[in-house]
Write a protein that holds these residues in place. Structure first.
Motif, PDB file in Angstrom:
ATOM      1  N   ALA A 225       0.833  -1.205   0.000  1.00  0.00           N
ATOM      2  CA  ALA A 225       0.000   0.000   0.000  1.00  0.00           C
ATOM      3  C   ALA A 225       0.866   1.253   0.000  1.00  0.00           C
ATOM      4  CB  ALA A 225      -0.933   0.002   1.211  1.00  0.00           C
ATOM      5  N   ASP A 226       1.987   1.204   0.708  1.00  0.00           N
ATOM      6  CA  ASP A 226       2.913   2.335   0.746  1.00  0.00           C
ATOM      7  C   ASP A 226       3.449   2.632  -0.656  1.00  0.00           C
ATOM      8  OD1 ASP A 226       4.131   4.313   2.258  1.00  0.00           O
ATOM      9  OD2 ASP A 226       5.912   3.119   2.675  1.00  0.00           O
ATOM     10  N   TRP A 227       3.838   1.588  -1.378  1.00  0.00           N
ATOM     11  CA  TRP A 227       4.339   1.764  -2.753  1.00  0.00           C
ATOM     12  C   TRP A 227       3.215   2.160  -3.707  1.00  0.00           C
ATOM     13  CZ3 TRP A 227       9.055   1.348  -5.385  1.00  0.00           C
ATOM     14  CH2 TRP A 227      10.171   1.123  -4.575  1.00  0.00           C
ATOM     15  N   MET A 228       2.034   1.622  -3.494  1.00  0.00           N
ATOM     16  CA  MET A 228       0.893   2.010  -4.321  1.00  0.00           C
ATOM     17  C   MET A 228       0.618   3.501  -4.142  1.00  0.00           C
ATOM     18  SD  MET A 228      -1.248  -1.423  -3.347  1.00  0.00           S
ATOM     19  CE  MET A 228      -2.869  -1.097  -4.020  1.00  0.00           C
ATOM     20  N   GLY A 229       0.676   3.966  -2.895  1.00  0.00           N
ATOM     21  CA  GLY A 229       0.498   5.392  -2.636  1.00  0.00           C
ATOM     22  C   GLY A 229       1.593   6.222  -3.263  1.00  0.00           C
ATOM     23  N   ALA A 230       2.835   5.720  -3.197  1.00  0.00           N
ATOM     24  CA  ALA A 230       3.966   6.438  -3.803  1.00  0.00           C
ATOM     25  C   ALA A 230       3.778   6.556  -5.312  1.00  0.00           C
ATOM     26  CB  ALA A 230       5.270   5.718  -3.479  1.00  0.00           C
ATOM     27  N   ALA A 231       3.341   5.480  -5.947  1.00  0.00           N
ATOM     28  CA  ALA A 231       3.126   5.503  -7.397  1.00  0.00           C
ATOM     29  C   ALA A 231       2.002   6.453  -7.787  1.00  0.00           C
ATOM     30  CB  ALA A 231       2.817   4.094  -7.906  1.00  0.00           C
ATOM     31  N   CYS A 232       1.064   6.686  -6.856  1.00  0.00           N
ATOM     32  CA  CYS A 232      -0.033   7.629  -7.099  1.00  0.00           C
ATOM     33  C   CYS A 232       0.338   9.060  -6.711  1.00  0.00           C
ATOM     34  CB  CYS A 232      -1.282   7.190  -6.334  1.00  0.00           C
ATOM     35  SG  CYS A 232      -2.055   5.692  -6.991  1.00  0.00           S
ATOM     36  N   GLY A 233       1.577   9.275  -6.227  1.00  0.00           N
ATOM     37  CA  GLY A 233       2.050  10.624  -5.943  1.00  0.00           C
ATOM     38  C   GLY A 233       1.850  11.106  -4.522  1.00  0.00           C
ATOM     39  N   GLY A 259      14.207   3.070 -12.021  1.00  0.00           N
ATOM     40  CA  GLY A 259      14.706   4.309 -12.614  1.00  0.00           C
ATOM     41  C   GLY A 259      14.351   5.546 -11.819  1.00  0.00           C
ATOM     42  N   ILE A 260      14.212   5.401 -10.496  1.00  0.00           N
ATOM     43  CA  ILE A 260      13.916   6.552  -9.632  1.00  0.00           C
ATOM     44  C   ILE A 260      15.212   7.338  -9.425  1.00  0.00           C
ATOM     45  CG2 ILE A 260      13.066   7.308  -7.386  1.00  0.00           C
ATOM     46  CD1 ILE A 260      10.936   5.869  -9.068  1.00  0.00           C
ATOM     47  N   ASN A 261      15.184   8.587  -9.765  1.00  0.00           N
ATOM     48  CA  ASN A 261      16.387   9.421  -9.664  1.00  0.00           C
ATOM     49  C   ASN A 261      16.556   9.900  -8.218  1.00  0.00           C
ATOM     50  OD1 ASN A 261      18.551  11.109 -10.031  1.00  0.00           O
ATOM     51  ND2 ASN A 261      17.409  12.681 -11.155  1.00  0.00           N
ATOM     52  N   ILE A 262      17.502   9.294  -7.494  1.00  0.00           N
ATOM     53  CA  ILE A 262      17.713   9.698  -6.096  1.00  0.00           C
ATOM     54  C   ILE A 262      18.951  10.585  -5.939  1.00  0.00           C
ATOM     55  CG2 ILE A 262      16.517   7.704  -5.138  1.00  0.00           C
ATOM     56  CD1 ILE A 262      19.269   6.484  -4.542  1.00  0.00           C
ATOM     57  N   ARG A 263      19.554  10.978  -7.062  1.00  0.00           N
ATOM     58  CA  ARG A 263      20.692  11.893  -6.957  1.00  0.00           C
ATOM     59  C   ARG A 263      20.294  13.221  -6.300  1.00  0.00           C
ATOM     60  NH1 ARG A 263      25.738  13.063  -8.252  1.00  0.00           N
ATOM     61  NH2 ARG A 263      26.270  15.121  -9.068  1.00  0.00           N
ATOM     62  N   PRO A 264      19.125  13.798  -6.624  1.00  0.00           N
ATOM     63  CA  PRO A 264      18.739  15.042  -5.925  1.00  0.00           C
ATOM     64  C   PRO A 264      18.679  14.870  -4.407  1.00  0.00           C
ATOM     65  CG  PRO A 264      17.369  14.727  -7.859  1.00  0.00           C
ATOM     66  CD  PRO A 264      18.156  13.468  -7.689  1.00  0.00           C
ATOM     67  N   LEU A 265      18.226  13.687  -3.941  1.00  0.00           N
ATOM     68  CA  LEU A 265      18.183  13.428  -2.504  1.00  0.00           C
ATOM     69  C   LEU A 265      19.590  13.354  -1.929  1.00  0.00           C
ATOM     70  CD1 LEU A 265      16.831  12.701   0.174  1.00  0.00           C
ATOM     71  CD2 LEU A 265      16.674  10.317  -0.623  1.00  0.00           C
ATOM     72  N   SER A 266      20.493  12.680  -2.629  1.00  0.00           N
ATOM     73  CA  SER A 266      21.863  12.566  -2.120  1.00  0.00           C
ATOM     74  C   SER A 266      22.547  13.932  -2.081  1.00  0.00           C
ATOM     75  CB  SER A 266      22.671  11.581  -2.971  1.00  0.00           C
ATOM     76  OG  SER A 266      22.896  12.085  -4.274  1.00  0.00           O
ATOM     77  N   MET A 267      22.304  14.769  -3.089  1.00  0.00           N
ATOM     78  CA  MET A 267      22.908  16.101  -3.114  1.00  0.00           C
ATOM     79  C   MET A 267      22.349  16.972  -1.986  1.00  0.00           C
ATOM     80  SD  MET A 267      22.885  16.719  -7.248  1.00  0.00           S
ATOM     81  CE  MET A 267      23.449  18.422  -7.116  1.00  0.00           C
ATOM     82  N   TYR A 268      21.041  16.902  -1.787  1.00  0.00           N
ATOM     83  CA  TYR A 268      20.421  17.681  -0.710  1.00  0.00           C
ATOM     84  C   TYR A 268      20.938  17.208   0.651  1.00  0.00           C
ATOM     85  CZ  TYR A 268      16.945  19.067   2.731  1.00  0.00           C
ATOM     86  OH  TYR A 268      16.336  19.561   3.858  1.00  0.00           O
ATOM     87  N   ALA A 269      21.009  15.893   0.852  1.00  0.00           N
ATOM     88  CA  ALA A 269      21.466  15.347   2.131  1.00  0.00           C
ATOM     89  C   ALA A 269      22.903  15.750   2.419  1.00  0.00           C
ATOM     90  CB  ALA A 269      21.335  13.826   2.122  1.00  0.00           C
ATOM     91  N   TYR A 380       7.649  13.489  -9.263  1.00  0.00           N
ATOM     92  CA  TYR A 380       7.671  13.298 -10.723  1.00  0.00           C
ATOM     93  C   TYR A 380       8.316  11.964 -11.075  1.00  0.00           C
ATOM     94  CZ  TYR A 380       8.442  14.145 -15.678  1.00  0.00           C
ATOM     95  OH  TYR A 380       8.439  14.034 -17.052  1.00  0.00           O
ATOM     96  N   SER A 381       9.422  11.654 -10.400  1.00  0.00           N
ATOM     97  CA  SER A 381      10.156  10.428 -10.702  1.00  0.00           C
ATOM     98  C   SER A 381       9.310   9.190 -10.415  1.00  0.00           C
ATOM     99  CB  SER A 381      11.448  10.395  -9.878  1.00  0.00           C
ATOM    100  OG  SER A 381      12.372   9.493 -10.418  1.00  0.00           O
ATOM    101  N   PHE A 382       8.594   9.187  -9.290  1.00  0.00           N
ATOM    102  CA  PHE A 382       7.764   8.025  -8.938  1.00  0.00           C
ATOM    103  C   PHE A 382       6.548   7.897  -9.853  1.00  0.00           C
ATOM    104  CE2 PHE A 382      10.171   7.657  -5.050  1.00  0.00           C
ATOM    105  CZ  PHE A 382      10.007   6.329  -4.672  1.00  0.00           C
ATOM    106  N   THR A 383       5.928   9.000 -10.175  1.00  0.00           N
ATOM    107  CA  THR A 383       4.689   8.939 -10.967  1.00  0.00           C
ATOM    108  C   THR A 383       4.952   8.763 -12.461  1.00  0.00           C
ATOM    109  OG1 THR A 383       4.618  11.366 -11.044  1.00  0.00           O
ATOM    110  CG2 THR A 383       3.345  10.276  -9.307  1.00  0.00           C
TER     111      THR A 383
END
Length: 645
Positions: A225-233, A259-269, A380-383
């Motif tokens: 359900a968590d992933w289903m919610g993520a895919a729905c934004g 293909g989820i782009n997590i580079r923005p998260l790593s740069m922010y962190a 955007y990446s998830f949806t």
């Protein structure tokens, strides 16, 4: 009773003559007399693709048992094991350049004969038509002839088929075809009792395996359900999915898988927490998921960054939904940032981590400008992940909150109950709902979240999409089954008493037979025939727990395929196997590639008499078709409908 001639005329298009209708009646009635196919029940796969694929291909040890049944003392233990591994991994073994015996014509001939012998044993309860449908098209004729060779006069014919296969250098392909046919025939239908996602490295590979299987259904788990919610934004679900992935070092499923782009998260962190050791956010399984491992220091910073965002997003969601009654879980505004403490349920606790550069004490649930930008990118990446869309769509087309099949009730978590054993009510816009009605309501909201047009009804879409988060961790969610989720406490408070997540009373009552009978009555299943198949809570066999409860009426089959559970459970989960003769539990071993991993199978209930197809849900549908065809046949004979040439 008057005939429905309009319906019979439509049926006559498919069966245009009395002979055609009669032939189908004979066929369907004969099928109803066959033994029922074997059903397999798995739960809580949690991204452990290698272990799950092994269990699928080995049919949780049944293939190994069939080899022993077929050859007994004719083959040594080592020879049986080598044959079993060939059936499980034919392409990998024959594709290995170090496998020299594959080029030996005599070895190919012996191997094909052995595989054919196993095929005969496994296919004995199927019609020839059903077996042919499972065969690879190019080899269907040859396999069919070899399987049904029982005439001494055809001995030379049989030998010539084998000789031709080997002479034209198709032996390896034929061995692969037979091995995959054995895999396909052993499992007739597959039930997944929730939690395909999270923790393990490759949930996407499991999903591909399920999509390619011929008959599968999924009962959603809270992690699903968590992933289903993520895919729905849903931002709270997206943040939580990323929190778990960074916490368990399972970056593979995000980047390589979807293909989820997590580079923005790593740069922010790195920018915000670059000098912070983030000791409370170190990965749980640093050495387990290493295909695309991230530097542990960076992974910890990413985990902290997304955890703070998640707590903010959850806070906003809780405030949007006072009907959830979760204000007591708003904890960011309970922090004393100067003293480094937090107040929870009237008690004050010291914080293990006091560095909160992105939290405004005056408005702790507001995202910073950079957090807003990051979340927009992640949403955007998830949806827009094509593969994730494909897999989540499969969750909706082949899944639901629960399933009732062949007198078995399948669900992941629980039927929420009160302390007195009555079904727990959840307030909705339609009033209080409990039991089966509550499960149906959750199912409906999930479907609305996925299929509703947000432009036509944006408020309805938002409400339904937010509901995925409640499905994940709400105290009255049948998928969660706990009083509260203590993510904040696990991250920031040392005191272990704050980490406890009390289970719903269901988990105590469900050990009793009268509770199972109450659930059977709620879902319209006969108690003398029914079983409940449950997942979600790992069975700790090391502490003496049993997967069999309620006097054999309820099975908890989550023993923990996920490596994260093995230290607690002592095993690696269960498969429940339901064939025409018995119910059996296969106890999984901790999967180690290249080693003996065959589960131990224990028969837990013997059927009073062999179950036939006609007694199953599918059989009842076939018998209804027979009844309709008999009406059509009589209509032809009475002249009410004319036969077509």
């Amino acid at each position: 009773m008057a005939r429905d001639l309009d319906y019979l005329k439509l049926l006559s298009v498919q069966f245009p003559t009395a002979t055609a209708a009669a032939a189908e009646i004979i066929n369907l009635r004969a099928i109803c007399g066959l033994p029922k196919g074997t059903e397999y029940f798995f739960s809580d796969l949690h991204g452990e693709s290698e272990a799950f694929i092994y269990l699928m291909r080995s049919s949780s040890g049944v293939v190994r048992a069939k080899i022993d049944e077929t050859f007994g003392n004719l083959l040594s233990e080592e020879e049986q094991l080598r044959l079993a591994n060939l059936i499980y991994y034919p392409r990998e073994i024959l594709g290995n350049p170090h496998c020299r015996e594959k080029e030996n014509p005599e070895w190919q001939k012996i191997t094909i004969n052995r595989l054919v012998a196993i095929c005969k044993v496994i296919s004995s309860k199927y019609t020839r038509s059903k077996i042919r449908k499972k065969m690879p098209k190019d080899y269907a004729y040859a396999i069919d002839e070899l399987l049904h060779y029982d005439d001494e006069d055809k001995k030379l014919y049989h030998q010539e088929i084998l000789r031709s296969i080997i002479d034209i250098r198709m032996g390896e392909d034929f061995i692969i075809a037979l091995s995959e046919l054995i895999q396909n025939m052993t499992i007739d239908s597959l039930h997944i009792i929730g939690d395909v996602f999270d923790r393990g490295p490759h949930a996407e590979l499991i999903m591909e395996e399920l999509i390619n299987f011929h008959d599968v259904d999924i009962q959603w788990g809270n992690h699903d359900a968590d992933w289903m919610g993520a895919a729905c934004g849903n931002p709270a679900c997206i943040a939580n999915v990323l929190r778990i992935a960074t916490s368990y070092n399972s970056f593979d499923v995000l980047e390589d898988g979807y293909g989820i782009n997590i580079r923005p998260l790593s740069m922010y962190a790195q920018e915000v927490y670059g000098d912070d050791p983030c000791l409370c956010f170190r990965t749980h399984l640093l050495d387990e998921n290493i295909s695309d491992s991230v530097n542990p220091d960076l992974a910890a910073r990413m985990c902290k960054a997304i955890s703070i965002i998640m707590l903010k997003e959850e806070g906003k969601l809780i405030r949007r939904h006072p009907e959830y009654h979760l204000d007591h879980r708003l904890l960011l505004d309970k922090i004393d940032f100067e003293r480094g403490t937090v107040e929870i349920e009237g008690e004050e606790y010291e914080l293990r981590d006091r560095n909160f550069p992105s939290i405004d004490p005056k408005d702790p649930y507001r995202l910073t400008e950079k957090e807003e930008e990051l979340m927009e990118t992640l949403i955007y990446s998830f949806t827009h992940s094509r593969l994730l869309k494909k897999h989540i769509h499969f969750f909706f087309t082949n899944g639901s909150m629960y399933k009732v099949v062949n007198n078995n009730i399948l669900y992941h978590g629980c039927i929420p109950m009160e302390e007195d054993g009555e079904f727990m009510a959840f307030e909705t816009e339609r009033g209080a709902l409990s039991g089966k009605a509550l499960m149906d309501y959750f199912n409906e909201k999930a479907i609305e979240a996925y299929f509703m047009d947000g432009e036509i009804d944006p408020n309805g879409k938002l409400y339904a999409t937010d509901f995925f988060w409640y499905m994940w961790c709400g105290p009255k969610s049948p998928l969660f089954g706990k009083e509260k989720i203590t993510t904040f406490e696990h991250c920031f408070i040392e005191d272990p008493k704050t980490h406890k997540e009390p289970f719903n009373p269901y988990y105590s009552f469900s050990k009793e037979e009268k509770c199972a009978d109450k659930i059977f009555a709620e879902f319209g299943v006969k108690p003398e025939l029914g079983h409940i198949v449950n997942g979600h809570v790992p069975v700790k066999t090391g502490k003496g727990e049993s997967p069999i409860r309620a006097n054999g009426k309820l099975f908890v089959i989550d023993g923990g395929i996920s490596k994260a559970y093995h230290s607690k459970t002592g095993i690696a989960g269960y498969t429940l196997i339901y064939n025409s003769r018995h119910l059996a539990l296969a106890e999984h071993k901790d999967f180690k590639k290249g080693e003996e991993n065959t589960p131990e199978i224990q028969i837990v209930e013997q059927m009073k008499s062999r179950i036939r197809v006609g007694e199953t849900d599918n059989g009842k549908q076939l018998l209804q078709q027979v009844s309709d065809l008999e009406e059509l046949l009589q209509a032809y004979r009475d002249g009410d409908i004319r036969e077509k040439a």
